[in-house]
Design a protein around this motif. Structure first.
Motif, PDB file in Angstrom:
ATOM      1  N   THR A  64       0.834  -1.197   0.000  1.00 20.38           N
ATOM      2  CA  THR A  64       0.000   0.000   0.000  1.00 20.38           C
ATOM      3  C   THR A  64       0.872   1.251   0.000  1.00 20.38           C
ATOM      4  O   THR A  64       2.083   1.193   0.252  1.00 20.38           O
ATOM      5  CB  THR A  64      -0.920   0.015   1.222  1.00 20.38           C
ATOM      6  N   MET A  65       0.241   2.396  -0.263  1.00 17.83           N
ATOM      7  CA  MET A  65       0.974   3.664  -0.256  1.00 17.83           C
ATOM      8  C   MET A  65       1.596   3.917   1.124  1.00 17.83           C
ATOM      9  O   MET A  65       2.728   4.397   1.227  1.00 17.83           O
ATOM     10  CB  MET A  65       0.045   4.821  -0.629  1.00 17.83           C
ATOM     11  N   ARG A  66       0.855   3.602   2.165  1.00 20.86           N
ATOM     12  CA  ARG A  66       1.374   3.822   3.515  1.00 20.86           C
ATOM     13  C   ARG A  66       2.546   2.913   3.838  1.00 20.86           C
ATOM     14  O   ARG A  66       3.429   3.270   4.620  1.00 20.86           O
ATOM     15  CB  ARG A  66       0.256   3.596   4.542  1.00 20.86           C
ATOM     16  N   GLN A  67       2.567   1.722   3.252  1.00 23.36           N
ATOM     17  CA  GLN A  67       3.694   0.816   3.487  1.00 23.36           C
ATOM     18  C   GLN A  67       4.916   1.228   2.685  1.00 23.36           C
ATOM     19  O   GLN A  67       6.058   1.074   3.151  1.00 23.36           O
ATOM     20  CB  GLN A  67       3.273  -0.612   3.120  1.00 23.36           C
ATOM     21  N   LEU A  68       4.709   1.759   1.480  1.00 25.94           N
ATOM     22  CA  LEU A  68       5.838   2.175   0.651  1.00 25.94           C
ATOM     23  C   LEU A  68       6.464   3.479   1.137  1.00 25.94           C
ATOM     24  O   LEU A  68       7.671   3.681   0.991  1.00 25.94           O
ATOM     25  CB  LEU A  68       5.390   2.352  -0.801  1.00 25.94           C
ATOM     26  N   ALA A  69       5.652   4.371   1.704  1.00 26.30           N
ATOM     27  CA  ALA A  69       6.129   5.702   2.069  1.00 26.30           C
ATOM     28  C   ALA A  69       7.374   5.674   2.956  1.00 26.30           C
ATOM     29  O   ALA A  69       8.378   6.331   2.637  1.00 26.30           O
ATOM     30  CB  ALA A  69       5.004   6.496   2.728  1.00 26.30           C
ATOM     31  N   PRO A  70       7.397   4.938   4.087  1.00 29.47           N
ATOM     32  CA  PRO A  70       8.613   4.956   4.929  1.00 29.47           C
ATOM     33  C   PRO A  70       9.816   4.287   4.270  1.00 29.47           C
ATOM     34  O   PRO A  70      10.959   4.592   4.618  1.00 29.47           O
ATOM     35  CB  PRO A  70       8.182   4.205   6.193  1.00 29.47           C
ATOM     36  N   LEU A  71       9.579   3.382   3.313  1.00 30.91           N
ATOM     37  CA  LEU A  71      10.698   2.736   2.632  1.00 30.91           C
ATOM     38  C   LEU A  71      11.484   3.734   1.776  1.00 30.91           C
ATOM     39  O   LEU A  71      12.682   3.559   1.558  1.00 30.91           O
ATOM     40  CB  LEU A  71      10.200   1.587   1.755  1.00 30.91           C
ATOM     41  N   PHE A  72      10.796   4.780   1.299  1.00 25.88           N
ATOM     42  CA  PHE A  72      11.459   5.778   0.463  1.00 25.88           C
ATOM     43  C   PHE A  72      11.582   7.129   1.163  1.00 25.88           C
ATOM     44  O   PHE A  72      12.081   8.089   0.572  1.00 25.88           O
ATOM     45  CB  PHE A  72      10.685   5.939  -0.851  1.00 25.88           C
ATOM     46  N   GLY A  73      11.109   7.211   2.400  1.00 32.29           N
ATOM     47  CA  GLY A  73      11.254   8.443   3.157  1.00 32.29           C
ATOM     48  C   GLY A  73      10.389   9.575   2.647  1.00 32.29           C
ATOM     49  O   GLY A  73      10.794  10.741   2.709  1.00 32.29           O
ATOM     50  N   VAL A  74       9.198   9.258   2.129  1.00 31.55           N
ATOM     51  CA  VAL A  74       8.286  10.281   1.613  1.00 31.55           C
ATOM     52  C   VAL A  74       6.899  10.031   2.204  1.00 31.55           C
ATOM     53  O   VAL A  74       6.679   9.063   2.931  1.00 31.55           O
ATOM     54  CB  VAL A  74       8.218  10.255   0.066  1.00 31.55           C
ATOM     55  N   SER A  75       5.967  10.909   1.890  1.00 28.99           N
ATOM     56  CA  SER A  75       4.602  10.753   2.386  1.00 28.99           C
ATOM     57  C   SER A  75       3.801   9.832   1.477  1.00 28.99           C
ATOM     58  O   SER A  75       4.131   9.659   0.296  1.00 28.99           O
ATOM     59  CB  SER A  75       3.913  12.118   2.445  1.00 28.99           C
ATOM     60  N   PRO A  76       2.712   9.222   1.974  1.00 30.31           N
ATOM     61  CA  PRO A  76       1.844   8.406   1.108  1.00 30.31           C
ATOM     62  C   PRO A  76       1.295   9.181  -0.077  1.00 30.31           C
ATOM     63  O   PRO A  76       1.129   8.619  -1.163  1.00 30.31           O
ATOM     64  CB  PRO A  76       0.724   7.960   2.058  1.00 30.31           C
ATOM     65  N   ALA A  77       1.020  10.482   0.124  1.00 26.44           N
ATOM     66  CA  ALA A  77       0.521  11.293  -0.987  1.00 26.44           C
ATOM     67  C   ALA A  77       1.563  11.405  -2.091  1.00 26.44           C
ATOM     68  O   ALA A  77       1.229  11.371  -3.288  1.00 26.44           O
ATOM     69  CB  ALA A  77       0.120  12.676  -0.485  1.00 26.44           C
ATOM     70  N   THR A  78       2.825  11.534  -1.716  1.00 27.82           N
ATOM     71  CA  THR A  78       3.891  11.601  -2.718  1.00 27.82           C
ATOM     72  C   THR A  78       4.016  10.283  -3.473  1.00 27.82           C
ATOM     73  O   THR A  78       4.207  10.263  -4.690  1.00 27.82           O
ATOM     74  CB  THR A  78       5.230  11.958  -2.054  1.00 27.82           C
ATOM     75  N   VAL A  79       3.904   9.177  -2.744  1.00 26.73           N
ATOM     76  CA  VAL A  79       3.934   7.865  -3.394  1.00 26.73           C
ATOM     77  C   VAL A  79       2.836   7.771  -4.441  1.00 26.73           C
ATOM     78  O   VAL A  79       3.059   7.327  -5.574  1.00 26.73           O
ATOM     79  CB  VAL A  79       3.778   6.739  -2.356  1.00 26.73           C
TER      80      VAL A  79
END
Length: 256
Positions: A64-79
């Motif tokens: 999910t966007m929320r799971q990917l966000a911390p992996l790349f150091g960005v917000s879910p909206a940016t993902v």
């Protein structure tokens, strides 16, 4: 917040299914298609390589966007914005036919992909709301030649083939299909008629037909290693972009 995943061999090969040189080829295509511009408004917080990696990881893992966000150091909206912006730029380009293409053999088949968007899905024989995606592959190389837009999964393969426009890619080329493509101009197995069994030669032809046509099933299995094609949460054209991108990455993995 610093991210974990970077464009490094260990992360690329672990999370995308591509080798580093194959990922470099994907990145080059996206850059040539204008994936790094135009630079209007606020700049992206991730370089292009990491944005392409993010999209590839999303299609491969279906996190999910929320799971990917911390992996790349960005917000879910940016993902979300990165996927919507770059997803279409990873699309497969139809393979150019060479002069000897008339001697080549292609195979077409459809596969059902579960999708949450009910506007592109229908209750299907896999007991889920799914979309039917028609794909043509080269029988020799297993490369995806073209993929059609998804349609509701309750439509017959023959109807989808006629409406998909894929036949435009197949002029002068022999194309195999299964028994669902009868009366479409494709090479299909011999059918049993009421009161008449198959002739010995026809049974042999059908066995050879099944053996060759199985290659498209193997291709579907490889493509569905990208888990976005097992349960797509994208809406609108999201599934279409995902199929095209996965086909592109599948071809890179085979050809490079």
């Amino acid at each position: 917040m610093a991210g974990v995943l970077r464009v490094e061999r260990v992360w690329v090969e672990t999370f995308t299914g591509l080798r580093m040189r194959q990922f470099d080829g994907l990145l080059r295509v996206v850059r040539e298609r204008g994936g790094d511009g135009p630079r209007i408004g606020r700049p992206w917080c991730l370089p292009l390589g990491e944005r392409v990696l993010l999209v590839a990881v999303y299609y491969r893992t279906n996190l999910t966007m929320r799971q990917l966000a911390p992996l790349f150091g960005v917000s879910p909206a940016t993902v979300c914005r990165v996927i919507q912006r770059l997803g279409p730029q990873l699309a497969l380009e139809p393979i150019a036919r060479r002069d000897e293409a008339v001697d080549r053999l292609w195979i077409v088949d459809g596969t059902l992909i579960p999708v949450r968007d009910r506007t592109v899905a229908a209750s299907s024989r896999n007991y889920r709301f799914s979309a039917n995606v028609q794909v043509i592959i080269d029988a020799d190389t297993r490369l995806v030649v073209a993929a059609a837009r998804p349609v509701p999964g309750n439509r017959a393969d023959a109807r989808v083939w006629r409406e998909s426009g894929l036949s435009a890619h197949c002029t002068g080329v022999t194309v195999l299909g299964d028994g669902a493509y009868i009366n479409t101009g494709l090479v299909v197995p011999h059918r049993k008629r009421p009161g008449r069994a198959l002739l010995p030669g026809e049974e042999t032809d059908n066995a050879e037909h099944r053996k060759v046509r199985a290659r498209v099933e193997h291709t579907f299995a490889r493509m569905k290693n990208y888990k976005i094609l097992r349960d797509c949460r994208q809406h609108g054209d999201g599934l279409h972009h995902a199929v095209q991108a996965v086909a592109h990455m599948h071809n890179l993995a085979l050809a490079a």
